[in-house]
Design a protein around this motif. Structure first.
Motif, PDB file in Angstrom:
ATOM      1  N   ASP A 109       0.882  -1.165   0.000  1.00 44.97           N
ATOM      2  CA  ASP A 109       0.000   0.000   0.000  1.00 44.97           C
ATOM      3  C   ASP A 109       0.922   1.218   0.000  1.00 44.97           C
ATOM      4  O   ASP A 109       1.884   1.270   0.772  1.00 44.97           O
ATOM      5  N   ILE A 110       0.642   2.181  -0.878  1.00 41.88           N
ATOM      6  CA  ILE A 110       1.477   3.379  -0.990  1.00 41.88           C
ATOM      7  C   ILE A 110       0.634   4.570  -0.563  1.00 41.88           C
ATOM      8  O   ILE A 110      -0.402   4.851  -1.160  1.00 41.88           O
ATOM      9  N   LEU A 111       1.078   5.269   0.510  1.00 39.10           N
ATOM     10  CA  LEU A 111       0.320   6.368   1.103  1.00 39.10           C
ATOM     11  C   LEU A 111       1.047   7.685   0.848  1.00 39.10           C
ATOM     12  O   LEU A 111       2.204   7.842   1.239  1.00 39.10           O
ATOM     13  N   PHE A 112       0.367   8.637   0.207  1.00 39.48           N
ATOM     14  CA  PHE A 112       0.938   9.945  -0.121  1.00 39.48           C
ATOM     15  C   PHE A 112       0.373  10.986   0.846  1.00 39.48           C
ATOM     16  O   PHE A 112      -0.850  11.160   0.925  1.00 39.48           O
ATOM     17  N   PHE A 113       1.265  11.687   1.551  1.00 37.59           N
ATOM     18  CA  PHE A 113       0.874  12.669   2.561  1.00 37.59           C
ATOM     19  C   PHE A 113       1.234  14.093   2.132  1.00 37.59           C
ATOM     20  O   PHE A 113       2.262  14.320   1.498  1.00 37.59           O
ATOM     21  N   SER A 114       0.403  15.048   2.547  1.00 36.60           N
ATOM     22  CA  SER A 114       0.692  16.464   2.314  1.00 36.60           C
ATOM     23  C   SER A 114       1.781  16.924   3.282  1.00 36.60           C
ATOM     24  O   SER A 114       2.134  16.204   4.227  1.00 36.60           O
ATOM     25  N   GLU A 115       2.273  18.142   3.093  1.00 33.45           N
ATOM     26  CA  GLU A 115       3.270  18.703   4.008  1.00 33.45           C
ATOM     27  C   GLU A 115       2.718  18.809   5.425  1.00 33.45           C
ATOM     28  O   GLU A 115       3.457  18.730   6.392  1.00 33.45           O
ATOM     29  N   ALA A 116       1.403  18.969   5.557  1.00 35.47           N
ATOM     30  CA  ALA A 116       0.763  19.064   6.871  1.00 35.47           C
ATOM     31  C   ALA A 116       0.557  17.682   7.507  1.00 35.47           C
ATOM     32  O   ALA A 116       0.103  17.588   8.644  1.00 35.47           O
ATOM     33  N   GLY A 117       0.886  16.609   6.769  1.00 34.63           N
ATOM     34  CA  GLY A 117       0.768  15.271   7.324  1.00 34.63           C
ATOM     35  C   GLY A 117      -0.577  14.610   7.100  1.00 34.63           C
ATOM     36  O   GLY A 117      -0.918  13.646   7.774  1.00 34.63           O
ATOM     37  N   THR A 118      -1.355  15.094   6.137  1.00 38.30           N
ATOM     38  CA  THR A 118      -2.673  14.530   5.840  1.00 38.30           C
ATOM     39  C   THR A 118      -2.588  13.624   4.618  1.00 38.30           C
ATOM     40  O   THR A 118      -2.044  14.019   3.580  1.00 38.30           O
ATOM     41  N   LEU A 119      -3.130  12.425   4.737  1.00 43.01           N
ATOM     42  CA  LEU A 119      -3.145  11.478   3.614  1.00 43.01           C
ATOM     43  C   LEU A 119      -4.110  11.997   2.548  1.00 43.01           C
ATOM     44  O   LEU A 119      -5.291  12.209   2.819  1.00 43.01           O
ATOM     45  N   PHE A 120      -3.594  12.216   1.327  1.00 43.15           N
ATOM     46  CA  PHE A 120      -4.459  12.730   0.258  1.00 43.15           C
ATOM     47  C   PHE A 120      -4.596  11.761  -0.914  1.00 43.15           C
ATOM     48  O   PHE A 120      -5.470  11.924  -1.759  1.00 43.15           O
ATOM     49  N   HIS A 121      -3.734  10.741  -0.979  1.00 50.10           N
ATOM     50  CA  HIS A 121      -3.852   9.747  -2.053  1.00 50.10           C
ATOM     51  C   HIS A 121      -3.304   8.425  -1.546  1.00 50.10           C
ATOM     52  O   HIS A 121      -2.338   8.391  -0.783  1.00 50.10           O
TER      53      HIS A 121
END
Length: 172
Positions: A109-121
């Protein structure tokens, strides 16, 4: 007794050993140059927490991929990766990131996080050994890989948060 004949096998043995050493040196060079798995690895780990949208927290001592070489290798050439393991990819700047599963033998599973640490994709169960590109679609400087199926099992979905609890070496 002819001493030249007695020395000949010894001389051939020396020549053979020199040739063997040359072959070993060339093989080691090619392994390094082609990016094949190293014989010894220096692994760094960092403590992270992923909190799903229901507020449940999951702690990992994540293997850190924060240099170009470590990010390039990722989890390639591994046959085992447990549900307690994670890999954290860090970059010095945010950008659109692309991942593939070439030479990766386990689903992830590949989890992409924003700079704020929120998973967005999130990519569920990326297919092993596939050259399909998985894009972040947005700018990111932080990606986590988990064992395939873990995100669904733990209800980690869009909006989940990541917290890095350990000191981080600067990403390069």
């Amino acid at each position: 007794m002819n001493l030249a004949h007695e020395k000949q096998p010894h001389t051939l043995l020396k020549r053979g050993m020199k040739g063997s050493r040359r072959i070993v040196c060339v093989a080691l060079f090619l392994i390094g140059a082609l990016g094949m798995p190293a014989f010894a690895e220096d692994k760094a780990f960092i403590d992270i927490v992923i909190r799903n949208t229901q507020g449940e927290e999951f702690r990992y001592s994540a293997e850190l991929a924060h240099t170009p070489e470590l990010r390039r290798k990722g989890l390639m050439y591994r046959y085992e990766f447990s549900s307690e393991e994670a890999m954290l990819f860090l970059w010095p700047v945010s950008a659109r990131r692309l991942f593939w599963m070439k030479n990766t033998f386990i689903p992830l599973d590949i989890l992409f996080f924003s700079e704020a640490g929120t998973l967005f994709h999130l990519v569920h169960m990326a297919e092993p050994e596939s050259e399909t590109l998985h894009s972040s679609h947005r700018l990111t400087a932080m990606v986590v890989e988990l064992k395939g199926g873990e995100a669904k099992r733990l209800n980690i979905d869009i909006g989940s948060q990541i917290t890095i609890e350990s000191a981080v070496s600067d990403a390069r």
